[in-house]
Design an enzyme around this catalytic site. Sequence first.
Site, PDB file in Angstrom:
ATOM      1  N   GLU A  33      48.861 -46.895  30.200  1.00 37.41           N
ATOM      2  CA  GLU A  33      48.329 -47.930  30.879  1.00 37.41           C
ATOM      3  C   GLU A  33      48.879 -49.291  30.669  1.00 37.41           C
ATOM      4  O   GLU A  33      49.039 -50.158  31.589  1.00 37.41           O
ATOM      5  CB  GLU A  33      46.646 -47.843  30.869  1.00 37.41           C
ATOM      6  CG  GLU A  33      45.907 -46.551  31.452  1.00 37.41           C
ATOM      7  CD  GLU A  33      46.289 -46.325  32.720  1.00 37.41           C
ATOM      8  OE1 GLU A  33      46.777 -47.067  33.480  1.00 37.41           O
ATOM      9  OE2 GLU A  33      46.341 -45.041  33.049  1.00 37.41           O
ATOM     10  N   HIS A  36      52.071 -50.250  32.634  1.00 35.36           N
ATOM     11  CA  HIS A  36      51.896 -50.377  33.913  1.00 35.36           C
ATOM     12  C   HIS A  36      52.023 -51.869  34.097  1.00 35.36           C
ATOM     13  O   HIS A  36      52.019 -52.352  35.310  1.00 35.36           O
ATOM     14  CB  HIS A  36      50.820 -49.992  34.483  1.00 35.36           C
ATOM     15  CG  HIS A  36      50.780 -48.610  35.114  1.00 35.36           C
ATOM     16  ND1 HIS A  36      51.667 -48.085  35.832  1.00 35.36           N
ATOM     17  CD2 HIS A  36      50.179 -47.229  34.795  1.00 35.36           C
ATOM     18  CE1 HIS A  36      51.750 -46.759  36.132  1.00 35.36           C
ATOM     19  NE2 HIS A  36      50.645 -46.234  35.656  1.00 35.36           N
ATOM     20  N   GLU A  55      55.078 -44.318  38.017  1.00 43.57           N
ATOM     21  CA  GLU A  55      54.312 -43.604  37.087  1.00 43.57           C
ATOM     22  C   GLU A  55      55.431 -42.899  36.246  1.00 43.57           C
ATOM     23  O   GLU A  55      55.051 -42.600  34.997  1.00 43.57           O
ATOM     24  CB  GLU A  55      53.495 -42.691  38.090  1.00 43.57           C
ATOM     25  CG  GLU A  55      52.408 -43.169  38.796  1.00 43.57           C
ATOM     26  CD  GLU A  55      51.183 -43.632  37.849  1.00 43.57           C
ATOM     27  OE1 GLU A  55      51.380 -43.672  36.737  1.00 43.57           O
ATOM     28  OE2 GLU A  55      50.643 -44.468  38.429  1.00 43.57           O
TER      29      GLU A  55
HETATM   30 ZN   LIG Z   1      49.918 -44.525  35.553  1.00 44.95          ZN
END
Ligand SMILES: [Zn+2]
Length: 140
Positions: A33, A36, A55
């Site tokens: 996370e 990201h 991703e």
């Molecule tokens: Zn992700």
Amino acid sequence: MENTTATLHGSDILQKPGQLIDENTWEDTIAHELFHHWFGDLVTAESWSNLTVNESFANYSEYLWNEYKYGKDQADYHLMTDVNQYIHNPSDFNKNLVRFNYESREDVFDLVTYQKGGGILNMLRNYLGDDAFFAGINDY
Ligand SMILES: [Zn+2]
């Protein structure tokens, strides 16, 4: 969830000191996370078809975290576990990494977008070497 400036996690991520003695089972998710913030927040996909741009890099950050904190063997074990999930799911094995035709956007949230993409990034790193790979990521 990788909101800009504020990553959100479920309450399960709060582990008591006794639990952390054994293992922090959420480290991979935390790394994912946080990564990201670059790939997903600053570099954002044009459409759901390109979700793997976000991703796969976030997935690969789990490898990078494990390599940094626990060494290459642990990182390779993590990667092997990821790739095995993908390889042993027949419905995912023949899918392309980037798919422009899907019924629902939820269809692209799968082992291909995440695990296959992370595995491909690791393959590129091994092929190019660390200097070229990380210089490329930096440019990207
Ligand atoms: Zn992700």
